[in-house]
Design a protein around this motif. Structure first.
Motif, short mmCIF file in Angstrom:
data_model
loop_
_atom_site.label_atom_id
_atom_site.label_comp_id
_atom_site.label_asym_id
_atom_site.label_seq_id
_atom_site.Cartn_x
_atom_site.Cartn_y
_atom_site.Cartn_z
N ARG A 138 -11.67 6.47 2.05
CA ARG A 138 -10.56 6.35 1.11
C ARG A 138 -11.00 5.71 -0.20
NH1 ARG A 138 -11.50 2.50 4.31
NH2 ARG A 138 -10.78 0.35 4.07
N ASP A 173 0.85 -1.19 0.00
CA ASP A 173 0.00 0.00 0.00
C ASP A 173 0.88 1.24 0.00
OD1 ASP A 173 -2.40 -1.32 -0.01
OD2 ASP A 173 -2.72 -1.19 2.15
N VAL A 211 -3.32 4.36 -2.13
CA VAL A 211 -4.45 4.63 -1.25
C VAL A 211 -4.65 6.14 -1.16
CG1 VAL A 211 -5.46 4.24 1.01
CG2 VAL A 211 -3.87 2.56 0.05
N SER A 226 -6.51 8.95 0.63
CA SER A 226 -7.23 9.06 1.89
C SER A 226 -7.20 10.49 2.42
CB SER A 226 -6.61 8.10 2.92
OG SER A 226 -7.39 8.05 4.09
N THR A 273 0.57 5.18 0.39
CA THR A 273 -0.42 6.15 0.87
C THR A 273 0.18 7.54 0.96
OG1 THR A 273 -1.38 4.39 2.24
CG2 THR A 273 -2.09 6.64 2.69
N THR A 311 -7.07 3.05 6.29
CA THR A 311 -6.45 1.88 5.66
C THR A 311 -6.23 0.76 6.67
OG1 THR A 311 -5.30 3.30 4.08
CG2 THR A 311 -4.46 1.06 4.35
N SER A 326 -5.85 7.67 8.94
CA SER A 326 -6.17 6.92 7.73
C SER A 326 -7.03 5.72 8.10
CB SER A 326 -4.89 6.44 7.03
OG SER A 326 -5.19 5.53 5.98
N TYR A 382 -1.19 5.59 9.83
CA TYR A 382 -1.21 5.42 8.37
C TYR A 382 -1.16 3.95 7.99
CZ TYR A 382 -0.91 10.35 7.16
OH TYR A 382 -1.20 11.68 6.99
#
Length: 378
Positions: free
Chosen positions: A112, A13, A104, A106, A15, A308, A306, A346
């Motif tokens: 997101r 990921d 991602v 966000s 971000t 995530t 976040s 995060y």
């Protein structure tokens, strides 16, 4: 015997850190031809294997991971990261092809969105699973078949075959899904048919409400999407009217215990009757878990950095609680609490707390986004 094998989708990921104040829609942040200044990118492991598997390990379970990475820079980064978590990578494979990754997006204030490349997850097959190791586990959790081509092509024949094989080996089963790109190959698949064949072999089914509606009631999902008008879908939903009927349908299709993630709204538990839960007696008390319908509102997070991994880690907490022999209400509350903790970082793992600390926070009156709703004896 180990507690769990967590298999399926694995990726990196990426971000970017948005610097904006909270907004109500992406159009307030990103526009065609525009430039958005962002902070440094956070790069970490993603997907069910990393988020759920490593979270279960952090919460005290013994876990074996089974996933697939490419022989490329991203694959090397992912494998190195797994080693930093002291994960058992004996059954992880690096092979020709590209490693899956997600960008991602966000921004503060809204849910997101993802830019996703499936990579070698699309080549994951039966041979990438070690069934003797799975048979030695109490639980097999498989995540994101909706992002793995081999598991949704041919009407999901391989997905059903694997879950049936695991169940016949005596291991309890769990399955999670992921959002589907409507324009992708997976968007044209008959997911209702796939689930109808697979869910009778699934003990714990843990999708999000958006994924669930998309798969088994597309007109309803499209209606919600129009009503939300850019907002997160759970914001416009009513538990009894919108969420309960879909969860009930899953149990009627064969799932035994359904936990529906509903974002900032909370999560719904819907369970089958005692007779259908008997084969799970080694994990839970069928008398207590049978015929439950309970909605648990989300906990108010200390901060939101976040979302995530919040859904994945909440499922990790739920499954670990089940493995620990906790009652159904405690399992659902630990799941909701862990999801709230995850929002503060995060990455998916850094902000997670052990169950002892979660219990202290809940007992001390951790504020919630609403009131619990329950119906017994359905």
């Amino acid at each position: 015997m180990i507690d769990a094998v967590v298999a399926g989708h694995l990726c990196l990921d990426i971000t970017p850190k948005f610097l904006n104040q909270p907004v109500n829609s992406f159009s307030e942040v990103v526009s065609p031809g525009g430039l958005v200044e962002v902070g440094a990118a956070d790069v970490h492991l993603g997907g069910c294997v990393a988020n759920t598997g490593l979270a279960m390990q952090k919460l005290g379970a013994s876990v074996c991971l089974m996933g697939k990475l490419g022989l490329d820079t991203f694959g090397d980064m992912a494998m190195a990261s797994l080693h930093t978590y002291q994960a058992d990578t004996s059954y992880m494979r690096q092979t020709e092809g590209t490693t899956s990754y997600s960008v991602v997006l966000s921004p503060a204030g809204i849910d997101r969105a993802f830019l996703h490349h499936p990579g070698v997850n699309n080549t994951f097959r039966e041979d990438d699973l070690n069934f003797s190791k799975i048979k030695d586990a109490r639980l097999f959790h498989f995540g994101y078949p909706s992002l793995m081509r081999r598991f949704y092509e041919n009407d999901g024949t391989l997905l059903e075959k694997i879950f049936r094989k695991v169940k016949e080996g005596g291991t309890a089963t769990s399955m999670d899904m992921a959002a589907i790109d409507d324009a992708s190959e997976a968007g044209g698949v008959d997911w209702t048919n796939i689930l109808a064949h697979t869910l009778p072999c699934v003990d714990f089914f843990v999708p999000s409400i958006e994924e669930l509606a998309y798969m088994i009631d597309r007109p309803r999902y499209n209606s919600w999407l129009a009503q939300a008008n850019g907002r997160a879908i759970p914001e416009i939903l009513n538990v009894e009217r919108d969420i309960v009927p879909l969860a009930k349908h899953l149990v009627e299709m064969g799932a035994k215990i359904v936990l529906v993630k509903c974002g900032a709204l909370g999560m719904l538990l819907y369970t089958a009757d005692k007779a259908r839960l008997e084969n799970l007696s080694s994990l839970l008390c069928p008398n207590e878990w049978a015929n439950q319908i309970h909605f648990e509102p989300s906990f108010v997070p200390e901060r939101i950095v976040s979302a995530t991994g919040a859904g994945d880690t909440s499922i990790a907490a739920f499954l670990c609680s089940v493995l620990n022999g906790y009652g159904w209400l405690e399992c659902v509350r630990y799941a909701a609490a862990t999801g709230a903790c995850c929002l503060a970082g995060y990455d998916a793992l850094s902000e997670l707390l052990p169950f002892s600390q979660l219990k202290e926070k809940i007992t001390a009156g951790w504020r919630k986004n609403g009131v619990a709703w329950q119906q017994n004896g359905k």
